[in-house]
Design an enzyme around this catalytic site. Structure first.
Site: not given
Length: 324
Positions: A241, A270, A288
């Protein structure tokens, strides 16, 4: 008027999943994939009983106060750091996630990102595309070996174990790991992994992979001090993460070549990326996508839907993250 529970689907998902939800619920979906502000999300949730979220919607006390009918939020993600779990529990709102269905796919991607980082694939592709490849040199984009090297994994849940098995069994790597709790001996043997302290892992690993969940305690698990412990020839991969790595400290370490390279699929804040990470050549960046295969994303959407169906069907959620 329908007596079915009202469900909001916050982002575009598979049409087949939405159709299945419509068999059980009065559904408002978002096929255009509009990025709603918190206020817009709150407005749409005011009369809803459930929400299918995708991890990009923050579920906090303010949103819950604006959604008095809300009973469940089903996250289409294994992580749920977008949930204020304490606030949800206090409000009597069930949270769920989608574990297990993305384990092997994410482990595949983590290993792919590790290999791309160690072998300087992105850097060399940019070089080729720019028309700079005019001759061969003995040291042209010479990276580091995967086979026979030492793999250090921080966070040894299901995905970490999958990466460990790929490294140990497929590439003959020595696997060391650090985790909040040590694995059972049988599981360590299956993964061919040895438990070490975090500092020892950082000092000795040739390749460090981060697969730990984000918590406030895990914030900046890797910062300037930790990067200083790593070998100058080492690589760092983050598929966990954003926020687990201090991206600013990492960008500086890469620029100064204090570590060899990094591979990042997640970022602080993000979809914004720390600007200096876009200027250093020795980093592989992906948006991601560790779970991004069609079968896996479909399984994630289906499990989120299954949680909603089971909850309102009185059976209870399949994969709860809090106790109501």
């Amino acid at each position: 008027m329908s007596n079915k529970p009202k469900i909001l689907v916050a982002r575009a998902i598979f049409a087949e999943t939405v159709d299945r939800l419509r068999q059980h619920f009065d559904v408002q979906d978002n096929p255009g994939d509009a990025l709603w502000t918190p206020a817009e999300l709150a407005q749409r949730l005011a009369d809803k009983d459930g929400l299918l979220s995708t991890g990009s919607q923050r579920i906090d006390a303010a949103l819950l106060a604006a959604a008095p009918r809300l009973k469940i939020v089903a996250n289409m993600a294994v992580g749920y750091n977008n949930f204020d779990v304490q606030a949800m529990t206090a409000a009597g709102v069930q949270g769920t996630n989608t574990p297990d269905v993305l384990t092997e796919t994410t482990a595949d991607f983590g290993f792919a990102l590790l290999m791309a980082t160690a072998r300087r694939m992105t850097e060399s592709e940019h070089y080729l595309r720019a028309g700079k490849w005019t001759q061969w040199r003995y040291d042209m984009f010479a990276g580091s070996d995967i086979h026979g090297s030492t793999l250090g994994i921080i966070g040894m849940g299901r995905i970490g174990q999958g990466i460990a098995k790929r490294g140990a069994h497929g590439f003959g790597m020595k696997v060391i790991y650090h985790n909040r709790s040590r694995l059972a001996p049988a599981l360590e043997a299956e993964c061919k992994a040895t438990y070490v302290s975090k500092d020892e892992l950082l000092r000795t690993a040739d390749h460090v992979v981060l697969v730990l969940p984000y918590t406030p305690e895990a914030h900046h698990t890797i910062g300037s001090a930790e990067l200083a412990l790593m070998k100058p020839t080492a690589t760092l991969v983050n598929i966990a993460r954003g926020g687990i790595v201090d991206d600013a400290a990492l960008a500086l370490a890469l620029k100064d070549r204090r570590i060899a390279a990094a591979g990042l699929d997640v970022f602080e804040g993000e979809p914004n990326v720390y600007p200096d990470l876009l200027t250093v050549p020795n980093v592989v960046l992906t948006p991601h996508i560790a779970s991004a295969t069609v079968p896996t994303r479909r399984a994630m959407a289906d499990l989120a839907a299954d949680n909603l169906i089971a909850f309102f069907g009185g059976r209870g959620p399949l994969t709860p993250v809090n106790k109501i």
